[in-house]
Design an enzyme around this catalytic site. Structure first.
Site, PDB file in Angstrom:
ATOM      1  N   ASP A   1       1.004  -0.689  -0.115  1.00  0.00           N
ATOM      2  CA  ASP A   1      -0.447  -0.048  -0.056  1.00  0.00           C
ATOM      3  C   ASP A   1       0.852   1.161  -0.255  1.00  0.00           C
ATOM      4  OD1 ASP A   1      -2.487   1.163   0.196  1.00  0.00           O
ATOM      5  OD2 ASP A   1      -2.263   1.511   1.516  1.00  0.00           O
TER       6      ASP A   1
ATOM      7  N   SER B   1      -6.339   5.121  -1.143  1.00  0.00           N
ATOM      8  CA  SER B   1      -7.074   4.500  -1.245  1.00  0.00           C
ATOM      9  C   SER B   1      -8.324   3.985  -0.946  1.00  0.00           C
ATOM     10  CB  SER B   1      -5.927   3.223  -0.698  1.00  0.00           C
ATOM     11  OG  SER B   1      -4.596   3.187  -0.899  1.00  0.00           O
TER      12      SER B   1
ATOM     13  N   GLN C   1      -4.996  -1.448  -7.087  1.00  0.00           N
ATOM     14  CA  GLN C   1      -5.786  -0.927  -6.587  1.00  0.00           C
ATOM     15  C   GLN C   1      -6.125   0.645  -7.317  1.00  0.00           C
ATOM     16  OE1 GLN C   1      -3.656   1.858  -3.005  1.00  0.00           O
ATOM     17  NE2 GLN C   1      -3.943   0.024  -1.979  1.00  0.00           N
TER      18      GLN C   1
END
Length: 296
Positions: free
Chosen positions: A213, A237, A287
């Site tokens: 991430d 995100s 993502q």
């Protein structure tokens, strides 16, 4: 395991120890309920990779022994506050002969911050193939984040260097202090935990969810000619998907082969293939995030 989690851990001299501590989610107030602490972070928002890793660990503690996560899909619903403990509620969706499905909701003060569903599978034989890893310089020959900005006396710089649990090395240069010389969506990054991790495959897979991430949306920035210092840049995100193909060790070097196939409507998509040092494909990740810059 402790019976309760404080809101935030102190930043120790060993960042990997702190990260392992917040991933050791504690038993909550009911069945399949857990609580978790937060790592400190500049700005006071919970790091998205932290909560999705905690949600995965909580789900993994409710499945039959021997079943490991092979995929997850999660939505980040609102920003978390590092000063507030996270409540994790696991829902047992199904236990089949080979697979188990779990849904985990993460909340603070009753407000959901993440909803994730994950699938777990027993180790089974089957067909086998893998894409080859790209040919890139070895991690020992690549500048690290510490080399790039470890000398800077700034809370964000310290967070991504001295306080980071991972050694991050961008092949061809990072976006920390400025944009790439040539805008393009391709990015390759070596990453490894800064210390040994116990031989628990659920933990290693959760740590991979945490680590990725940090860089998943960087190809979107790179292709747009942006950097983390672009004035007015806002990044968050929105959702996260992972598929683990093979066992992974985050305390050995992993190569993240990344690109961004699309950006539109204030959103950008990052995709990543993760290879181990031997060249085996261990995971695939996608993502989508909000990426906004001020308009003229």
């Amino acid at each position: 395991m402790t019976d309760a989690a404080p809101a935030t851990t102190d930043a120790p001299s060993d960042p990997i120890t702190a990260l392992l501590g917040v991933l050791d989610v504690a038993a909550g107030s009911g069945p399949d309920a857990f609580t978790a602490a937060n790592l400190p972070k500049p700005g006071g928002r919970v790091f998205g990779g932290q909560v999705i890793a905690q949600a995965l660990v909580a789900a993994g503690r409710t499945v039959p022994e021997g079943r490991l996560p092979h995929s997850l899909h999660g939505y980040f619903l609102r920003a978390g506050d590092v000063a507030t403990p996270i409540e994790l509620a696991v829902e047992r969706l199904r236990d089949g002969r080979s697979f188990s499905a779990r849904r985990t909701h993460a909340a603070q003060d009753g407000d959901p911050i993440l909803s994730m569903i994950a699938s777990f599978q027993e180790d089974q034989p089957g067909i086998e193939h893998t894409e080859p890893a790209p040919d890139v310089p070895a991690p020992e020959d690549v500048e690290s984040a510490m080399d790039r900005m470890g000398h800077l006396d700034h809370p964000v710089a310290r967070f991504w260097t001295h306080e980071s649990a991972f050694d991050v090395r961008h092949v061809g240069g990072s976006l920390y202090l400025g944009p790439a010389p040539t805008p393009e969506g391709r990015q390759r990054v070596w990453m490894r935990a800064k210390g040994a991790v116990p031989a628990d495959q659920l933990l290693h897979r959760a740590l991979l969810a945490f680590a990725c991430d940090q860089i998943m949306l960087e190809p979107v920035l790179r292709r747009a000619g942006l950097s983390w210092l672009t004035p007015g840049l806002s990044v968050a995100s929105l959702d996260h998907a992972m598929w683990w193909h093979r066992d992974v060790r985050v305390d050995d070097w992993l190569l993240f082969d990344q690109d961004s196939p699309s950006a539109q409507g204030g959103r950008g998509l990052g995709s990543t293939r993760v290879f181990d040092r031997s060249g085996a494909l261990v995971a695939t990740i996608a993502q989508e995030g909000m990426v906004r810059v001020p308009t003229a």
